[in-house]
Design an enzyme around this catalytic site. Structure first.
Site, PDB file in Angstrom:
ATOM      1  N   PHE A 158      11.845 -23.738  21.512  1.00  0.00           N
ATOM      2  CA  PHE A 158      11.834 -24.932  21.562  1.00  0.00           C
ATOM      3  C   PHE A 158      10.698 -25.441  22.506  1.00  0.00           C
ATOM      4  O   PHE A 158      10.619 -25.512  23.696  1.00  0.00           O
ATOM      5  CB  PHE A 158      12.753 -26.436  21.869  1.00  0.00           C
ATOM      6  CG  PHE A 158      12.188 -27.982  21.533  1.00  0.00           C
ATOM      7  CD1 PHE A 158      13.162 -28.905  20.549  1.00  0.00           C
ATOM      8  CD2 PHE A 158      11.112 -28.484  22.046  1.00  0.00           C
ATOM      9  CE1 PHE A 158      12.366 -29.648  19.783  1.00  0.00           C
ATOM     10  CE2 PHE A 158      11.180 -29.827  21.597  1.00  0.00           C
ATOM     11  CZ  PHE A 158      11.586 -30.121  20.676  1.00  0.00           C
ATOM     12  N   ASP A 169      10.488 -32.112  27.725  1.00  0.00           N
ATOM     13  CA  ASP A 169      11.527 -32.070  27.800  1.00  0.00           C
ATOM     14  C   ASP A 169      12.128 -30.972  28.556  1.00  0.00           C
ATOM     15  O   ASP A 169      11.890 -30.261  28.900  1.00  0.00           O
ATOM     16  CB  ASP A 169      12.399 -31.777  26.069  1.00  0.00           C
ATOM     17  CG  ASP A 169      13.814 -31.587  25.646  1.00  0.00           C
ATOM     18  OD1 ASP A 169      14.770 -30.767  27.366  1.00  0.00           O
ATOM     19  OD2 ASP A 169      14.239 -31.969  24.935  1.00  0.00           O
ATOM     20  N   ASN A 194       0.587 -32.935  20.872  1.00  0.00           N
ATOM     21  CA  ASN A 194       1.501 -32.036  20.749  1.00  0.00           C
ATOM     22  C   ASN A 194       2.027 -31.043  20.145  1.00  0.00           C
ATOM     23  O   ASN A 194       1.460 -31.200  18.934  1.00  0.00           O
ATOM     24  CB  ASN A 194       2.676 -32.617  21.632  1.00  0.00           C
ATOM     25  CG  ASN A 194       3.107 -33.021  23.095  1.00  0.00           C
ATOM     26  OD1 ASN A 194       2.490 -32.517  24.221  1.00  0.00           O
ATOM     27  ND2 ASN A 194       2.821 -34.207  22.730  1.00  0.00           N
ATOM     28  N   PHE A 217       7.776 -38.012  17.879  1.00  0.00           N
ATOM     29  CA  PHE A 217       9.338 -36.990  18.503  1.00  0.00           C
ATOM     30  C   PHE A 217       9.554 -35.877  17.024  1.00  0.00           C
ATOM     31  O   PHE A 217       8.838 -35.741  15.876  1.00  0.00           O
ATOM     32  CB  PHE A 217      10.147 -37.925  18.317  1.00  0.00           C
ATOM     33  CG  PHE A 217       9.972 -38.750  19.643  1.00  0.00           C
ATOM     34  CD1 PHE A 217      10.911 -38.191  20.949  1.00  0.00           C
ATOM     35  CD2 PHE A 217       9.583 -39.951  19.534  1.00  0.00           C
ATOM     36  CE1 PHE A 217      10.917 -39.507  21.676  1.00  0.00           C
ATOM     37  CE2 PHE A 217       9.678 -40.598  20.489  1.00  0.00           C
ATOM     38  CZ  PHE A 217      10.443 -40.563  21.761  1.00  0.00           C
TER      39      PHE A 217
END
EC number: 5.4.99.27
Length: 349
Positions: A27, A80, A129, A329
């Site tokens: 990720f 995160d 992002n 998201f």
């Protein structure tokens, strides 16, 4: 209130399962500020690579290194902990020599570049992002491949991800308890997290209810429409519906859903009635937002991942690459592909 895992899917519930975040390297997130540092000013912008560190922890460590108060270090967004991320932090260091950041030592963290800047980096002040995700142990490659094609054409619901609501929904539960107890909450971070969770949950519920309609992306009288990539919106009138629908179909305009709060929601007539009915039972959260004077706003109902590409490493492993605008998201994209497994599939910072 419908739980995140049961919100309506745009392309139907995934047929197969897969593993998300088997390790942090699966990720990867790279912030896109949308601007370059000024090269002068009382602030220092730092691009930092971190692995296994949450944003606040790094910001506090940077403040300690610079011998400044923690509030003098800011960032555009939380990233995160269980991921590899490149993000920008900003430290207010006026009238001083440029620090030697090679001496900044923090496990899992590395300063990649830095430069002076005239303005403080504020929350949300980034363009978007870029994501690189690896999904493993996929049980149905054909279904995932079909869904990727569908997402490229039709997008995904622009839901706030489960991270917004805290581990086990703790932020939303905090908001509900606060609303019902009417007790003061002096911790600014808790207030922010809880109010954000409350408003996000109501938005998700409105989108969830609209997606149940076969004609969910059909413009109705009073809809609030947004130019793609812009924050402002305008209200659709019945006379304009055919032309507005054409522009929605061409992805030039986006139908929005309410981020409820105080003041006008933005929709009118039939569209407003639908939104009010969608969250009519959520009186506790609505009352909290009104009491705390959280201003109502709008957010696009659908999300179209940009630069979407994928590469199958083998029949059970796929690498995804895409770009999302700030505030969207990646997990809301993944939930349209697979039923996620893994300890960190939905964990928040």
């Amino acid at each position: 209130m419908t739980e995140f895992d049961n919100l309506t899917w745009l392309h139907g519930k995934p047929q197969g399962s897969g593993l998300l975040k088997a390790n942090p390297e699966d990720f990867v997130v790279v912030e896109d500020l949308g601007f370059t540092p000024d090269g002068e000013g009382e602030h220092i912008l730092l691009r930092i690579l971190k692995n296994g560190c949450n944003t606040r922890f790094v910001a506090d460590a940077l403040a300690k290194f610079l011998k400044i108060h923690a509030r003098e270090v800011s960032f555009a967004g939380q990233k995160d902990k269980h991921a590899v991320t490149e993000q920008w932090l900003c430290a207010r260091v006026p009238g001083k020599e440029m620090p030697d950041f090679s001496a900044f030592q923090l496990e899992g963290c590395k300063v990649l570049e830095y430069a002076r800047h005239k303005r403080k980096l504020r929350l949300g002040a980034l363009k978007g992002n870029a994501f690189t995700l690896v999904l493993r142990e996929i049980s149905d490659r054909r279904d995932v491949e079909t869904r990727l094609q569908a997402i490229r054409d039709g997008g995904v619901p622009n839901y706030f991800g489960a991270q917004r609501f805290g581990i086990g929904g703790s932020n939303l539960q905090g908001a509900l308890h606060w609303a019902q107890s009417n007790a003061p909450v002096r911790d600014r971070n808790k207030r922010s997290f809880w109010l954000s969770a409350a408003r996000s949950a109501l938005f998700n519920q409105i989108v969830h209810q609209r997606l149940k309609k076969p004609d969910f992306n059909q413009v109705v009288d009073g809809d609030a429409l947004q130019l793609a990539g812009r924050g402002s919106w305008f209200v659709a009138t019945s006379e304009e519906l055919p032309e507005l629908q054409r522009r929605v179909d061409e992805k030039e305009l986006m139908i929005t859903a309410s981020l409820p709060g105080s003041g006008e929601w933005g929709t009118q007539r039939a569209a407003l009635a639908f939104e009010q009915d969608a969250i009519a039972q959520e009186t506790v959260l609505q009352s909290l937002l009104l009491r705390e004077k959280v201003e109502a706003s709008r957010r696009a109902m659908l999300l179209y991942p940009q630069q979407l590409s994928w590469n199958w490493w083998d029949d059970v492993t796929v690498e995804l690459r895409f770009w999302l605008p700030a505030g969207s998201f990646a997990t809301s994209v993944v939930r349209e592909l697979i039923n996620t497994m893994g300890d960190y599939a939905h964990i928040a910072e």
